[in-house]
Design a protein around this motif. Structure first.
Motif, PDB file in Angstrom:
ATOM      1  N   UNK A  46       0.667  -1.459  -0.471  1.00 31.09           N
ATOM      2  CA  UNK A  46       0.418   0.120   0.377  1.00 31.09           C
ATOM      3  C   UNK A  46       1.126   1.286   0.136  1.00 31.09           C
ATOM      4  N   UNK A  47       1.734   1.381   0.708  1.00 26.99           N
ATOM      5  CA  UNK A  47       2.983   2.611   0.017  1.00 26.99           C
ATOM      6  C   UNK A  47       3.027   2.731  -0.526  1.00 26.99           C
ATOM      7  N   UNK A  48       3.760   1.574  -1.601  1.00 26.40           N
ATOM      8  CA  UNK A  48       4.142   1.666  -2.674  1.00 26.40           C
ATOM      9  C   UNK A  48       3.073   2.475  -4.235  1.00 26.40           C
ATOM     10  N   UNK A  49       1.693   2.359  -3.382  1.00 23.02           N
ATOM     11  CA  UNK A  49       1.126   1.996  -4.725  1.00 23.02           C
ATOM     12  C   UNK A  49       0.911   3.601  -4.033  1.00 23.02           C
ATOM     13  N   UNK A  50       0.723   4.404  -2.600  1.00 22.88           N
ATOM     14  CA  UNK A  50      -0.107   5.885  -2.140  1.00 22.88           C
ATOM     15  C   UNK A  50       1.607   6.658  -2.761  1.00 22.88           C
ATOM     16  N   UNK A  51       2.267   5.778  -3.089  1.00 24.58           N
ATOM     17  CA  UNK A  51       4.194   6.425  -3.529  1.00 24.58           C
ATOM     18  C   UNK A  51       3.707   6.965  -5.314  1.00 24.58           C
ATOM     19  N   UNK A  52       3.289   6.129  -5.880  1.00 23.20           N
ATOM     20  CA  UNK A  52       2.744   5.768  -7.414  1.00 23.20           C
ATOM     21  C   UNK A  52       1.626   7.313  -7.286  1.00 23.20           C
ATOM     22  N   UNK A  53       1.305   6.803  -7.086  1.00 26.37           N
ATOM     23  CA  UNK A  53      -0.347   8.105  -6.385  1.00 26.37           C
ATOM     24  C   UNK A  53      -0.316   9.065  -6.753  1.00 26.37           C
ATOM     25  N   UNK A  54       0.460  10.371  -5.346  1.00 25.46           N
ATOM     26  CA  UNK A  54       1.250  10.613  -5.128  1.00 25.46           C
ATOM     27  C   UNK A  54       2.552  11.682  -6.094  1.00 25.46           C
ATOM     28  N   UNK A  55       3.153  10.845  -7.092  1.00 26.67           N
ATOM     29  CA  UNK A  55       3.560  10.930  -8.003  1.00 26.67           C
ATOM     30  C   UNK A  55       3.089  11.341  -9.148  1.00 26.67           C
ATOM     31  N   UNK A  56       1.524  10.663  -9.716  1.00 26.34           N
ATOM     32  CA  UNK A  56       1.197  10.905 -10.234  1.00 26.34           C
ATOM     33  C   UNK A  56       0.320  12.213 -10.175  1.00 26.34           C
ATOM     34  N   UNK A  57      -0.287  12.266  -8.765  1.00 24.23           N
ATOM     35  CA  UNK A  57      -1.564  13.686  -8.718  1.00 24.23           C
ATOM     36  C   UNK A  57       0.001  15.019  -8.791  1.00 24.23           C
ATOM     37  N   UNK A  58       1.313  14.901  -7.911  1.00 33.59           N
ATOM     38  CA  UNK A  58       2.114  15.911  -8.247  1.00 33.59           C
ATOM     39  C   UNK A  58       2.622  16.304  -9.700  1.00 33.59           C
ATOM     40  N   UNK A  59       2.666  15.253  -9.951  1.00 29.64           N
ATOM     41  CA  UNK A  59       2.680  15.842 -12.159  1.00 29.64           C
ATOM     42  C   UNK A  59       2.066  16.388 -12.554  1.00 29.64           C
ATOM     43  N   UNK A  60       0.880  15.896 -12.539  1.00 26.12           N
ATOM     44  CA  UNK A  60      -0.207  16.822 -12.554  1.00 26.12           C
ATOM     45  C   UNK A  60      -0.376  17.698 -12.235  1.00 26.12           C
ATOM     46  N   UNK A  61      -0.532  18.139 -11.315  1.00 32.22           N
ATOM     47  CA  UNK A  61      -0.549  19.536 -10.710  1.00 32.22           C
ATOM     48  C   UNK A  61       0.753  20.609 -11.420  1.00 32.22           C
ATOM     49  N   UNK A  62       1.687  20.161 -11.279  1.00 29.76           N
ATOM     50  CA  UNK A  62       2.677  20.467 -12.037  1.00 29.76           C
ATOM     51  C   UNK A  62       2.642  21.174 -12.990  1.00 29.76           C
ATOM     52  N   UNK A  63       1.731  20.112 -14.236  1.00 32.17           N
ATOM     53  CA  UNK A  63       1.619  20.486 -15.896  1.00 32.17           C
ATOM     54  C   UNK A  63       0.936  21.253 -15.649  1.00 32.17           C
TER      55      UNK A  63
END
Length: 300
Positions: free
Chosen positions: A87-104
């Motif tokens: 679950x920690x890895x899944x959370x990390x992947x989701x965070x990376x995706x959301x932060x990336x979309x915010x950055x875009x």
């Protein structure tokens, strides 16, 4: 040797997930472009053979990946410390995706604002879509990458503070300072050139567009160096930032003078760029200024 081989195999699955995530981020970045623009990108670069838009979008996608890679190095990332798919890895992947979309989203909004400050004398969209102005496309290429580098520097730095509010404040402040440096440098660049960069770009001069783009990327690399690293406090960090910014302005001016007077003493660089629209000279000048900024980045 076998241990290194096994270690690589253990890391590979997680790495491939992030590769897939990066492709997904690029896809969503393209959808965002389709949504915020009144034209169809596929028609423009396909049947329309719009090289100016193609050049601009290539800078956009490079910028998207710069932001994505920076997000991978934010403090919440723990890749390599735990190789299980939990679950920690899944959370990390989701965070990376959301932060990336915010950055875009920030990348697109900031590019719009920078356009109106850097290329303020004409309409960028008309120049790229209707006129297919390759000079404007080149500048847009540079703006996307430069803005992405500033976003990346504000995201990927390390802070001694533990408060999320302090971390967000640090990111926002240095992002805004980075944008100020980018805009200020365009005025400085115009002041130190013998021709009007707006007039040259408006008349579809690819050579001037290339050199402006390269200089924006170069000063953004210097800005990245000024922000990236351990945040040691506002006073020390701001002094360091201003010092690097001023150093970058001076360095790039000196490098341009060296290219003009020392490396190519028999060639009048300004005339080759503005009158002859010599893209070969533009690539050389651009390559040298970016190289100089990279030397500054790794040497200090």
């Amino acid at each position: 040797m076998l241990d290194a081989f096994y270690d690589t195999l253990e890391l590979l699955p997680r790495g491939l997930i992030y590769v897939a995530l990066g492709i997904l981020v690029v896809y969503f970045a393209k959808l965002i472009q389709d949504w915020i623009t009144p034209y169809r990108i596929g028609d423009q670069v396909g049947t329309g053979k719009n090289n100016a838009l193609g050049l601009s979008l290539s800078g956009y996608f490079i910028g998207v990946i710069i932001v994505f890679v920076a997000v991978l190095y934010t403090p919440f990332s723990s890749s390599g410390s735990n190789l299980t798919f939990d679950i920690d890895f899944a959370t990390e992947v989701l965070q990376v995706f959301l932060y990336s979309m915010g950055g875009i989203l920030v990348l697109n909004l900031t590019r719009y604002l920078i356009d109106h400050l850097v290329l303020r004398k004409f309409k960028v969209e008309k120049a790229i879509i209707e006129d297919q102005n390759i000079g404007t496309g080149a500048v847009e290429f540079g703006i996307y990458i430069a803005v992405a580098l500033v976003i990346a520097s504000s995201l990927a730095g390390e802070a001694a503070a533990t408060s999320i509010v302090e971390e967000i404040l640090r990111s926002v402040v240095f992002f805004l300072l980075g944008m100020v440096v980018l805009v200020a440098y365009t005025y400085f660049y115009q002041f130190t050139t013998r021709y009007d960069i707006h007039d040259e770009i408006e008349r579809a001069n690819p050579a001037v567009g290339i050199t402006v783009a390269a200089n924006l990327i170069a000063i953004a690399i210097v800005t990245f160096k000024a922000v990236y690293g351990v945040f040691m406090g506002w006073g020390e960090s701001l002094v360091s930032f201003v010092t690097f910014a001023i150093t970058g302005f001076i360095l790039l001016l000196v490098v341009r003078w060296i290219v003009d007077k020392v490396i190519f003493p028999r060639i009048k660089i300004p005339a080759e760029l503005s009158e002859s629209q010599n893209t070969g000279v533009a690539f050389i000048v651009g390559g040298v200024v970016i190289s100089a900024s990279l030397v500054l980045y790794f040497a200090i």
